[in-house]
Design an enzyme around this catalytic site. Structure first.
Site, mmCIF file in Angstrom:
data_model
loop_
_atom_site.group_PDB
_atom_site.id
_atom_site.type_symbol
_atom_site.label_atom_id
_atom_site.label_comp_id
_atom_site.label_asym_id
_atom_site.label_seq_id
_atom_site.Cartn_x
_atom_site.Cartn_y
_atom_site.Cartn_z
ATOM 1 N N GLU A 95 -5.230 -0.835 -8.502
ATOM 2 C CA GLU A 95 -4.013 0.191 -8.979
ATOM 3 C C GLU A 95 -3.133 -0.713 -9.498
ATOM 4 O OE1 GLU A 95 -4.810 3.748 -5.920
ATOM 5 O OE2 GLU A 95 -3.567 2.576 -5.526
ATOM 6 N N ASN A 97 -4.724 6.101 -1.482
ATOM 7 C CA ASN A 97 -4.226 6.434 -0.384
ATOM 8 C C ASN A 97 -3.484 8.087 -0.256
ATOM 9 O OD1 ASN A 97 -5.188 4.372 1.107
ATOM 10 N ND2 ASN A 97 -3.285 3.092 0.681
ATOM 11 N N HIS A 150 -1.892 -3.331 -6.698
ATOM 12 C CA HIS A 150 -2.735 -3.142 -5.630
ATOM 13 C C HIS A 150 -4.116 -3.420 -5.248
ATOM 14 C CE1 HIS A 150 -3.642 0.257 -2.306
ATOM 15 N NE2 HIS A 150 -3.154 -0.954 -1.658
ATOM 16 N N SER A 165 0.805 -1.353 0.051
ATOM 17 C CA SER A 165 0.110 -0.226 -0.050
ATOM 18 C C SER A 165 0.906 1.189 -0.036
ATOM 19 C CB SER A 165 -0.689 0.130 1.351
ATOM 20 O OG SER A 165 -1.778 -0.946 1.390
#
Ligand code: NAI
Length: 374
Positions: free
Chosen positions: A149, A187, A137, A116
């Site tokens: 992702e 994120n 991801h 992450s």
């Protein structure tokens, strides 16, 4: 295809299910037998539920179950075409694993990390053939969240990301391309949802229930405090800290002391029975203030900061406008993509809201992105 998954925790187990569901043979590897046993038992429970709900036939469930092989021996990865690593979030441990893997797998095997927050480029640097390494991801829970992702490292071969995109689409996922930068898309762009909500709370402008209600007024399914309690305050704090330091302490990403204290107290959210809210049904949940003007001011401020962040990511080439919007709607269920939302509100209005915040606070945190200035 034969898919190898390393790490049979929350993410690895979910990704194994996704790969097997799409007809691939899967080898799921972990260093701990207990983790493999837990993963196997968890999948059995999931499959029973899916069959009960009529989402899967018993035959399909049995086939899916049979496609996954569990092993503590990394050498079982030998015949895999693609390996997705989902072990502990530690760069040195991941680098060692990737270096060891290369000695086991074929020349053509693709090596991916589900990290992450770590640099895919740094992970790839541990390999003899870094051009075969990239980030894939997934979002938690992997079988339910459509977004993935794809993150090429600096060293990744040109054609590999597109090849993985086609593969993930065949797994019924919605892939987006992201530059190898801290937090990738989701994120990074989502940081103000939590950070600005915490700041508003710390300033005493409103209580948590009112801030949550303000964001739900906008169509978000959960408010920031409800969502932090779901994610876990420890996990959310760790992501914020990691993005903050990786961004060279840019004030826009500054973590909150409130969240640090919650983590220190062990008030982690749902999983510990107490977070911003209580989860043991002993106290009535706090009620939001019925103050439409206050709620609009709060939601406008958080949304403005989110839009500013998304336009900054666009300006810096982190992803395309389309992928930025797909990421936020499919990865974290935002009611609308932020690029589109900005256009709807009007970029001039967004700039004015940023200018008001900046003029009031005089803090770098509230600078308007060049991307928003057009
Ligand atoms: P977890 O703690 O549930 O599972 C990790 C598993 O890896 C454990 O079973 C552990 O025994 C195993 N493991 C540790 N070192 C190993 C090694 N050297 N070789 C083989 N197995 C090893 O962790 P989780 O949450 O599944 O996260 C895994 C990765 O996915 C991390 O990189 C995390 O950042 C990333 N991620 C996590 C998300 C989440 O919401 N939990 C979302 C997206 C990515």
């Amino acid at each position: 295809m034969k898919i190898g998954i390393i790490g049979s925790g929350a993410m690895g187990s979910g990704i194994a299910q996704v790969a097997a569901q799409s007809g691939n043979d899967v080898v799921l590897c972990d260093t701990r037998t207990e983790a493999l046993d837990k993963s196997k038992a968890g999948l059995s429970q999931t499959l029973i539920k899916l069959v009960e709900k009529g989402k899967l036939t018993q035959e399909a469930a049995t086939q899916l179950d049979n496609r996954i092989q569990y092993s503590i021996d990394l050498k079982e990865m030998a015949g895999c075409d693609l390996i997705i690593e989902a072990i502990v979030e530690n760069l040195e441990v991941k680098k060692t694993l990737f270096a060891n893997l290369e000695a086991i797998v074929s020349e053509q095997c693709i090596l991916a990390s589900n990290t992450s927050s770590l640099s895919i480029t740094a992970i790839a640097s541990s390999c003899q053939k870094p051009e075969r390494v990239l980030g894939i991801h997934f979002f938690n829970p992997a079988p339910l969240m459509p977004l993935v992702e794809i993150i090429p490292a600096l060293q990744t071969s040109i054609e590999l990301p597109e090849k993985i995109k086609v593969l993930l689409e065949s797994w019924n996922k919605v892939p987006v391309m992201a530059k190898d930068t801290p937090g990738f898309i989701v994120n990074r762009v989502a940081r103000p949802f939590y950070g600005e909500a915490l700041r508003i709370f710390e300033e005493g402008i409103a209580d948590i229930a009112t801030i949550d209600a303000a964001m739900k007024d906008l169509g978000f399914k959960m408010g920031p405090f409800e969502l932090m309690d779901l994610i876990g305050n420890d996990v959310n704090y760790a992501v914020t800290e990691s993005v903050f330091s990786a961004m060279y302490f840019d004030q826009r990403y500054r973590p909150s002391i409130t969240q640090k204290r919650m983590t220190e107290a062990g008030w982690l959210g749902r999983k510990s029975g107490r977070g911003y809210y209580g989860y043991n049904n002993q106290t009535a949940p706090p009620q939001p203030q019925d103050n439409p003007q206050l709620r609009a001011a709060i939601s406008n401020r958080i949304l403005t900061m989110l839009i500013n962040e998304a336009y900054d990511a666009l300006y810096l080439g982190i992803a395309s406008a389309e992928d930025l919007d797909t990421a936020m709607t499919k990865g974290v269920n935002y009611p609308k993509g932020l690029i589109e939302w900005g256009k709807e509100i009007g970029l001039e209005n967004c700039r004015n809201s940023m200018a008001e915040l900046y003029s009031f606070y005089q803090e770098d945190r509230y600078r308007c992105s060049v991307g928003l200035r057009g």
